[in-house]
Design a protein around this motif. Sequence first.
Motif, PDB file in Angstrom:
ATOM      1  N   ALA A 133      -2.638   5.520 -12.856  1.00  0.00           N
ATOM      2  CA  ALA A 133      -3.705   4.520 -12.906  1.00  0.00           C
ATOM      3  C   ALA A 133      -3.222   3.181 -12.348  1.00  0.00           C
ATOM      4  O   ALA A 133      -3.948   2.502 -11.612  1.00  0.00           O
ATOM      5  CB  ALA A 133      -4.205   4.355 -14.341  1.00  0.00           C
ATOM      6  N   GLU A 134      -2.004   2.804 -12.693  1.00  0.00           N
ATOM      7  CA  GLU A 134      -1.460   1.552 -12.166  1.00  0.00           C
ATOM      8  C   GLU A 134      -1.265   1.635 -10.654  1.00  0.00           C
ATOM      9  O   GLU A 134      -1.531   0.670  -9.920  1.00  0.00           O
ATOM     10  CB  GLU A 134      -0.124   1.256 -12.850  1.00  0.00           C
ATOM     11  N   ALA A 135      -0.830   2.786 -10.167  1.00  0.00           N
ATOM     12  CA  ALA A 135      -0.683   2.955  -8.725  1.00  0.00           C
ATOM     13  C   ALA A 135      -2.031   2.909  -8.020  1.00  0.00           C
ATOM     14  O   ALA A 135      -2.150   2.354  -6.916  1.00  0.00           O
ATOM     15  CB  ALA A 135       0.023   4.286  -8.434  1.00  0.00           C
ATOM     16  N   ALA A 136      -3.075   3.482  -8.640  1.00  0.00           N
ATOM     17  CA  ALA A 136      -4.410   3.433  -8.045  1.00  0.00           C
ATOM     18  C   ALA A 136      -4.916   1.993  -7.972  1.00  0.00           C
ATOM     19  O   ALA A 136      -5.552   1.601  -6.982  1.00  0.00           O
ATOM     20  CB  ALA A 136      -5.374   4.300  -8.850  1.00  0.00           C
ATOM     21  N   ARG A 137      -4.646   1.202  -9.001  1.00  0.00           N
ATOM     22  CA  ARG A 137      -5.039  -0.222  -8.954  1.00  0.00           C
ATOM     23  C   ARG A 137      -4.298  -0.956  -7.845  1.00  0.00           C
ATOM     24  O   ARG A 137      -4.883  -1.798  -7.139  1.00  0.00           O
ATOM     25  CB  ARG A 137      -4.775  -0.886 -10.307  1.00  0.00           C
ATOM     26  N   ALA A 138      -3.007  -0.651  -7.669  1.00  0.00           N
ATOM     27  CA  ALA A 138      -2.255  -1.292  -6.590  1.00  0.00           C
ATOM     28  C   ALA A 138      -2.771  -0.867  -5.218  1.00  0.00           C
ATOM     29  O   ALA A 138      -2.827  -1.675  -4.282  1.00  0.00           O
ATOM     30  CB  ALA A 138      -0.768  -0.956  -6.733  1.00  0.00           C
ATOM     31  N   LEU A 139      -3.173   0.390  -5.090  1.00  0.00           N
ATOM     32  CA  LEU A 139      -3.767   0.845  -3.839  1.00  0.00           C
ATOM     33  C   LEU A 139      -5.060   0.095  -3.538  1.00  0.00           C
ATOM     34  O   LEU A 139      -5.296  -0.349  -2.401  1.00  0.00           O
ATOM     35  CB  LEU A 139      -4.040   2.352  -3.906  1.00  0.00           C
ATOM     36  N   ARG A 140      -5.910  -0.049  -4.548  1.00  0.00           N
ATOM     37  CA  ARG A 140      -7.165  -0.778  -4.346  1.00  0.00           C
ATOM     38  C   ARG A 140      -6.896  -2.228  -3.986  1.00  0.00           C
ATOM     39  O   ARG A 140      -7.557  -2.799  -3.105  1.00  0.00           O
ATOM     40  CB  ARG A 140      -8.029  -0.717  -5.607  1.00  0.00           C
ATOM     41  N   ARG A 141      -5.928  -2.830  -4.672  1.00  0.00           N
ATOM     42  CA  ARG A 141      -5.641  -4.247  -4.434  1.00  0.00           C
ATOM     43  C   ARG A 141      -5.180  -4.480  -2.997  1.00  0.00           C
ATOM     44  O   ARG A 141      -5.681  -5.379  -2.311  1.00  0.00           O
ATOM     45  CB  ARG A 141      -4.570  -4.711  -5.422  1.00  0.00           C
TER      46      ARG A 141
ATOM     47  N   PHE B 224       0.829  -1.205   0.000  1.00  0.00           N
ATOM     48  CA  PHE B 224       0.000   0.000   0.000  1.00  0.00           C
ATOM     49  C   PHE B 224       0.864   1.255   0.000  1.00  0.00           C
ATOM     50  O   PHE B 224       0.633   2.188  -0.786  1.00  0.00           O
ATOM     51  CB  PHE B 224      -0.928  -0.031   1.216  1.00  0.00           C
ATOM     52  N   LEU B 225       1.839   1.299   0.865  1.00  0.00           N
ATOM     53  CA  LEU B 225       2.703   2.480   0.950  1.00  0.00           C
ATOM     54  C   LEU B 225       3.534   2.660  -0.322  1.00  0.00           C
ATOM     55  O   LEU B 225       3.758   3.792  -0.771  1.00  0.00           O
ATOM     56  CB  LEU B 225       3.608   2.368   2.174  1.00  0.00           C
ATOM     57  N   ARG B 226       3.987   1.555  -0.904  1.00  0.00           N
ATOM     58  CA  ARG B 226       4.744   1.646  -2.155  1.00  0.00           C
ATOM     59  C   ARG B 226       3.853   2.184  -3.282  1.00  0.00           C
ATOM     60  O   ARG B 226       4.278   3.039  -4.083  1.00  0.00           O
ATOM     61  CB  ARG B 226       5.293   0.276  -2.525  1.00  0.00           C
ATOM     62  N   ALA B 227       2.622   1.693  -3.351  1.00  0.00           N
ATOM     63  CA  ALA B 227       1.700   2.193  -4.377  1.00  0.00           C
ATOM     64  C   ALA B 227       1.347   3.655  -4.147  1.00  0.00           C
ATOM     65  O   ALA B 227       1.184   4.424  -5.108  1.00  0.00           O
ATOM     66  CB  ALA B 227       0.428   1.341  -4.382  1.00  0.00           C
ATOM     67  N   LEU B 228       1.260   4.062  -2.889  1.00  0.00           N
ATOM     68  CA  LEU B 228       0.971   5.466  -2.592  1.00  0.00           C
ATOM     69  C   LEU B 228       2.104   6.360  -3.071  1.00  0.00           C
ATOM     70  O   LEU B 228       1.860   7.438  -3.636  1.00  0.00           O
ATOM     71  CB  LEU B 228       0.750   5.626  -1.087  1.00  0.00           C
ATOM     72  N   ARG B 229       3.334   5.924  -2.889  1.00  0.00           N
ATOM     73  CA  ARG B 229       4.463   6.713  -3.364  1.00  0.00           C
ATOM     74  C   ARG B 229       4.463   6.800  -4.895  1.00  0.00           C
ATOM     75  O   ARG B 229       4.700   7.868  -5.467  1.00  0.00           O
ATOM     76  CB  ARG B 229       5.769   6.098  -2.870  1.00  0.00           C
ATOM     77  N   LEU B 230       4.163   5.691  -5.556  1.00  0.00           N
ATOM     78  CA  LEU B 230       4.103   5.703  -7.018  1.00  0.00           C
ATOM     79  C   LEU B 230       2.974   6.588  -7.518  1.00  0.00           C
ATOM     80  O   LEU B 230       3.115   7.270  -8.545  1.00  0.00           O
ATOM     81  CB  LEU B 230       3.919   4.274  -7.538  1.00  0.00           C
ATOM     82  N   GLN B 231       1.868   6.586  -6.797  1.00  0.00           N
ATOM     83  CA  GLN B 231       0.747   7.416  -7.207  1.00  0.00           C
ATOM     84  C   GLN B 231       1.100   8.897  -7.113  1.00  0.00           C
ATOM     85  O   GLN B 231       0.759   9.693  -7.994  1.00  0.00           O
ATOM     86  CB  GLN B 231      -0.477   7.080  -6.340  1.00  0.00           C
ATOM     87  N   ARG B 232       1.785   9.281  -6.066  1.00  0.00           N
ATOM     88  CA  ARG B 232       2.177  10.680  -5.916  1.00  0.00           C
ATOM     89  C   ARG B 232       3.222  11.072  -6.951  1.00  0.00           C
ATOM     90  O   ARG B 232       3.169  12.177  -7.515  1.00  0.00           O
ATOM     91  CB  ARG B 232       2.709  10.908  -4.507  1.00  0.00           C
ATOM     92  N   GLU B 233       4.158  10.181  -7.238  1.00  0.00           N
ATOM     93  CA  GLU B 233       5.162  10.480  -8.249  1.00  0.00           C
ATOM     94  C   GLU B 233       4.541  10.551  -9.635  1.00  0.00           C
ATOM     95  O   GLU B 233       4.882  11.434 -10.431  1.00  0.00           O
ATOM     96  CB  GLU B 233       6.259   9.414  -8.217  1.00  0.00           C
ATOM     97  N   GLY B 234       3.631   9.641  -9.927  1.00  0.00           N
ATOM     98  CA  GLY B 234       2.973   9.683 -11.229  1.00  0.00           C
ATOM     99  C   GLY B 234       2.111  10.905 -11.408  1.00  0.00           C
ATOM    100  O   GLY B 234       2.059  11.503 -12.490  1.00  0.00           O
ATOM    101  N   GLY B 235       1.423  11.338 -10.338  1.00  0.00           N
ATOM    102  CA  GLY B 235       0.599  12.532 -10.442  1.00  0.00           C
ATOM    103  C   GLY B 235       1.427  13.791 -10.580  1.00  0.00           C
ATOM    104  O   GLY B 235       1.067  14.717 -11.311  1.00  0.00           O
TER     105      GLY B 235
END
Length: 444
Positions: free
Chosen positions: A53-61, A33-44
């Motif tokens: 979008a891939e980070a959001a899917r990882a967060l949901r998963r 979850f924390l790794r996906a959150l970091r990717l989501q912030r970097e991607g945004g």
Amino acid sequence: MAQRHHDLTDSAAGAPVTGDALAGYLRARATEFLRALRLQREGGSHGGTDEAAEAARALRRSARRISGSLHTFRALLDADWSEEIRPELAWLSGTLALEHAYEARLERLLLALQRLSGATAVPGQGAGGGAPLHGTAALPDPAEASTAPRTAPGTAHPPATARTAGGPAAASRTAGGAPVTSRAAGNGAVASRAAGSTSAASRTAGAPVDSRVTGTATASPGRPVATAPAPGPLVERGNLTVGAAKAGALLDRQLTLARTRAHSTALQALGSSRFHAVADKVAVLASEVPLTPDAPATDLVPLATAAEERLTDAVAALPLVTAGHPYNAEALVHGLSPDTAPHPQDAPWHQVRLLLRLHRYALEVLHDGDCPPDVRLIAAGEALDRHRDASEAAAAAAQAARTPRIAPATAYALGVLHADQRHEVEAARYAFQRAWQRPAVTTA
């Protein structure tokens, strides 16, 4: 009728699986979850939509797995902490899933319209959204009839057929003596004008007129020529195709608007204090799991078995005997109900889908996140996913059909689309019934 998917009493080393395994599983999912959150912030921040979008899917998963494990093994966790974080994770997962759900629903409905219309291109793609389906391009616009090429000054006026939908080419064919067909006439309004102009051209240039094709009755010289209505089948086919195109444009507008709103809601959620509170709790979970004092010595198998039993009981309540007969039309019952609530007969199937997901997560905990794939579980889950998607797509088509002041052809196309998606619901139930009764097969 239901069968056990796995032997839950069998573990890799023969030793019982205790609360320590649950703690390790939760820490691993929290780290994801924390790794996906970091990717989501970097991607945004870098404007990468695919990465976001891939980070959001990882967060949901990861959020789904943490929430599901907290529900199944809640007896081994701190009650207050578990009941506080579990609804928040469910809120986050549902909020992030809405945008993707609307996008997939729109694509599903447009592809279904394409298939039902025999089209070669997907409608609604592009900036305008609602591009005409295959076949509608042949229907002329009445405004274009007045823009036919005019003759230059000093030249002889062409025959009256130059004002038909076919343009100068059609006029040349008429002047040359070829009979005018209804295909050159276009839609009903243009067809009547084309028929009259064709008869005038035949008197001018001596071209014969096929009364069976143009819908006109030939008469002897000096008598008026009666004009009959344009052929019915062509007009009806044209209106049906236009209705399908308009239905696609309406769905495109509604679902694109819903997707845009869902995107804005997700962005607001990710920047809210509520989300930051959830992220802080997950960060604590990554290092410390609040287990009960007896959890390290408690076997997890009974709790996982209870989750499987809840699944089998819910499946036993489903009408699998009816679902086992293809084309039973059970999914079309109450299809004309004026109630705008979700289809009542779909709720038990949605519940089974959620229980199947909880069962899969429990198996992952028992196998330390490395559960061998079960072909039966995978096929059953895919069938229930298709069932959910088709049910929601049918509801979207029904909602679009309730739009005030839409054309009858548009409403008819949406009704056909709704029935098609309800048939997809029925097919998904049949696939689940076949998959569930299949013997359990695991792959290494």
